[in-house]
Design an enzyme around this catalytic site. Structure first.
Site, PDB file in Angstrom:
ATOM      1  N   ARG A  31       0.865  -0.965   0.052  1.00  0.00           N
ATOM      2  CA  ARG A  31       0.103   0.142  -0.055  1.00  0.00           C
ATOM      3  C   ARG A  31       0.550   1.098  -0.041  1.00  0.00           C
ATOM      4  O   ARG A  31       0.245   2.171  -1.096  1.00  0.00           O
ATOM      5  CB  ARG A  31      -0.472  -0.137   1.602  1.00  0.00           C
ATOM      6  CG  ARG A  31      -1.587  -1.128   1.232  1.00  0.00           C
ATOM      7  CD  ARG A  31      -3.031  -0.552   1.017  1.00  0.00           C
ATOM      8  NE  ARG A  31      -3.927  -2.379   1.270  1.00  0.00           N
ATOM      9  CZ  ARG A  31      -4.479  -3.491   0.601  1.00  0.00           C
ATOM     10  NH1 ARG A  31      -3.365  -3.690  -0.442  1.00  0.00           N
ATOM     11  NH2 ARG A  31      -4.553  -4.046   1.122  1.00  0.00           N
ATOM     12  N   LYS A 134      -8.844 -10.851  15.619  1.00  0.00           N
ATOM     13  CA  LYS A 134      -9.151 -11.454  14.261  1.00  0.00           C
ATOM     14  C   LYS A 134      -8.491 -12.479  13.267  1.00  0.00           C
ATOM     15  O   LYS A 134      -7.256 -12.333  13.810  1.00  0.00           O
ATOM     16  CB  LYS A 134      -9.582 -10.325  13.619  1.00  0.00           C
ATOM     17  CG  LYS A 134      -9.839 -10.333  11.754  1.00  0.00           C
ATOM     18  CD  LYS A 134      -9.811  -9.231  11.152  1.00  0.00           C
ATOM     19  CE  LYS A 134      -8.342  -9.828   9.788  1.00  0.00           C
ATOM     20  NZ  LYS A 134      -8.188  -8.690   9.596  1.00  0.00           N
ATOM     21  N   GLU A 175     -12.723 -14.328  10.204  1.00  0.00           N
ATOM     22  CA  GLU A 175     -12.690 -13.522   8.709  1.00  0.00           C
ATOM     23  C   GLU A 175     -12.856 -15.049   7.971  1.00  0.00           C
ATOM     24  O   GLU A 175     -11.959 -14.892   7.294  1.00  0.00           O
ATOM     25  CB  GLU A 175     -11.963 -12.394   8.364  1.00  0.00           C
ATOM     26  CG  GLU A 175     -12.176 -12.182   7.341  1.00  0.00           C
ATOM     27  CD  GLU A 175     -11.101 -10.895   7.437  1.00  0.00           C
ATOM     28  OE1 GLU A 175     -10.007 -10.211   7.909  1.00  0.00           O
ATOM     29  OE2 GLU A 175     -11.380  -9.573   6.001  1.00  0.00           O
ATOM     30  N   LYS A 217     -17.130 -11.351   9.413  1.00  0.00           N
ATOM     31  CA  LYS A 217     -16.667 -10.981   9.273  1.00  0.00           C
ATOM     32  C   LYS A 217     -16.730 -11.515   7.319  1.00  0.00           C
ATOM     33  O   LYS A 217     -15.662 -12.906   7.619  1.00  0.00           O
ATOM     34  CB  LYS A 217     -14.983  -9.906   9.035  1.00  0.00           C
ATOM     35  CG  LYS A 217     -14.477  -9.376   7.967  1.00  0.00           C
ATOM     36  CD  LYS A 217     -13.416  -8.097   8.708  1.00  0.00           C
ATOM     37  CE  LYS A 217     -12.391  -7.193   7.931  1.00  0.00           C
ATOM     38  NZ  LYS A 217     -11.399  -6.434   8.609  1.00  0.00           N
ATOM     39  N   GLY A 261     -10.967  -4.782  -1.973  1.00  0.00           N
ATOM     40  CA  GLY A 261     -10.169  -4.479  -3.121  1.00  0.00           C
ATOM     41  C   GLY A 261     -11.717  -3.513  -3.974  1.00  0.00           C
ATOM     42  O   GLY A 261     -11.607  -3.628  -4.977  1.00  0.00           O
TER      43      GLY A 261
HETATM   44  P1  13P Z   1     -10.201  -4.996   3.204  1.00  0.00           P
HETATM   45  O1  13P Z   1     -11.460  -3.769   3.378  1.00  0.00           O
HETATM   46  O2  13P Z   1      -9.377  -3.864   2.505  1.00  0.00           O
HETATM   47  O3  13P Z   1     -10.458  -6.057   2.729  1.00  0.00           O
HETATM   48  O4  13P Z   1      -9.698  -4.943   4.398  1.00  0.00           O
HETATM   49  C1  13P Z   1     -10.210  -5.681   5.619  1.00  0.00           C
HETATM   50  C2  13P Z   1      -9.651  -6.342   6.025  1.00  0.00           C
HETATM   51  O5  13P Z   1      -9.800  -6.441   7.107  1.00  0.00           O
HETATM   52  C3  13P Z   1      -8.596  -7.967   5.393  1.00  0.00           C
HETATM   53  O6  13P Z   1      -8.355  -8.448   6.323  1.00  0.00           O
END
Ligand code: 13P
Length: 337
Positions: A31, A134, A175, A217, A261
């Site tokens: 990034r 997470k 997630e 998530k 993305g």
């Molecule tokens: P993005 O919203 O950029 O996908 O990132 C969320 C995230 O925590 C990815 O693990």
């Protein structure tokens, strides 16, 4: 001390959402380098401090997911960054997976690692004021993937992580992300998302994870980045809600979306539209990384001495996503400051 379900409910309290600022070293490098920012500890500190000190952000942000390094970083006055958050009523949490490795026998797929020393790390994070955790596992759609074994393996690890996290008194954000990489259509994403979430909830229930003390998530159901046509918003909404209704038990207090993305405006629009559907059993909120941060990071890259435009850009995305989760966002808001 708050119970798990109280922490979970606080994280998805209306109208707020979660900032994902837990980019791993390779991700933040990607990034930053795109914008010509050198990836140093000081730059990571300055940038994340800029986000966490943005005026009024506590109106829209309930919690922040940190990367390990940030948990222990202090600013020039010797104040820990996560204490800045806590002082503003924002709950700090931490990403605890240790990234991905190639799946044995199916190297284009990835398995998330980090279970070996998880308990010791969680003890340390808890002592440092973290209230939630997470773990991210990814599902790749291609001609030969996902394979049932890798889906199962990632789901089992997510469940183990969630169980151990709850044992330590920290709310797990589970997630499973179906990646946007590829040229598949939205129906394929719908099918794979259903399969992925079915495996995940089956593993969570088998492991005895308390569903009211966790958050999910997940991704919106969308076509692959290289698919030939744009998705209809109504299709995304209907399929996303359809998949969640089929797979997510009602005991789960909240589902927070990742942006994966998507352009920031689109992530906000989809969030708004799913929240306009009546009678959903969970809170539907956001836990965006790029969709909250991208305009802010770009502004900061242009002028590193002046943090104000970056903070304004971050506040704007946070405010618009808070409106979206209340079903109150309109595109005109994009031009209103
Ligand atoms: P993005 O919203 O950029 O996908 O990132 C969320 C995230 O925590 C990815 O693990």
């Amino acid at each position: 001390m708050l119970e798990l379900f109280e922490i979970a409910e606080k994280l998805v309290e209306k109208p707020k959402g979660i900032l994902a600022a837990d980019e791993s070293m390779p991700t933040i490098e990607k990034r930053f380098s795109r914008l010509g920012i050198e990836n140093t500890p000081q730059n990571r500190l300055s940038y994340r401090q800029l986000l966490f000190t943005t005026p009024e952000i506590e109106k829209y942000i309930s919690g922040v997911i940190l990367f390990d390094e940030t948990v222990f970083q202090e600013n020039e006055e010797g104040i820990l960054l996560h204490d800045i958050l806590a002082q503003r009523g924002i709950t700090p949490g931490v990403k605890v997976d240790e990234g991905k490795i190639d799946a044995p026998g199916s190297p284009t797929e990835k398995i998330t690692q980090g279970l070996n020393n998880l308990s010791e790390r969680l003890t340390k994070y808890k002592a440092h004021g973290m209230h939630f955790t997470k773990w991210r596992a990814v599902t790749l759609i291609s001609e030969n993937t996902p394979t049932p074994q890798v889906l199962k393996e990632n789901a089992t690890a997510l469940a183990e992580f969630a169980y151990v996290s709850q044992e330590h008194g920290m709310v797990p954000i589970v997630e499973p992300e179906v990646l946007m990489d590829g040229k598949h259509d939205i129906n394929k994403c719908e099918e794979v998302s259903t399969h992925t979430l079915t495996e995940v909830f089956s593993a969570l229930e088998k492991r005895g994870v308390a569903l009211n003390g966790m958050l999910l998530k997940t991704n919106f159901v969308v076509s692959g980045r290289d698919f030939q046509a744009k998705d209809e918003v109504s299709d995304v909404v209907q399929k996303t809600i359809g998949v969640l209704n089929k797979t997510v038990p009602h005991d789960v207090p909240g589902i927070v979306f990742l942006s994966g993305g998507l352009a920031p405006e689109l992530a906000t629009l989809y969030l708004c539209e799913v929240n306009r559907q009546a009678d959903l059993p969970w809170q539907l909120s956001f836990s965006y990384g790029r969709a909250l941060q991208a305009p802010a990071m770009e502004a900061w890259a242009k002028d590193r001495e002046n943090i104000k435009p970056a903070q304004e850009a971050f506040l704007k995305r946070a405010r618009l996503n808070a409106m979206a989760r209340m079903g109150e966002y309109t595109y005109e808001e994009e031009t209103n400051g």
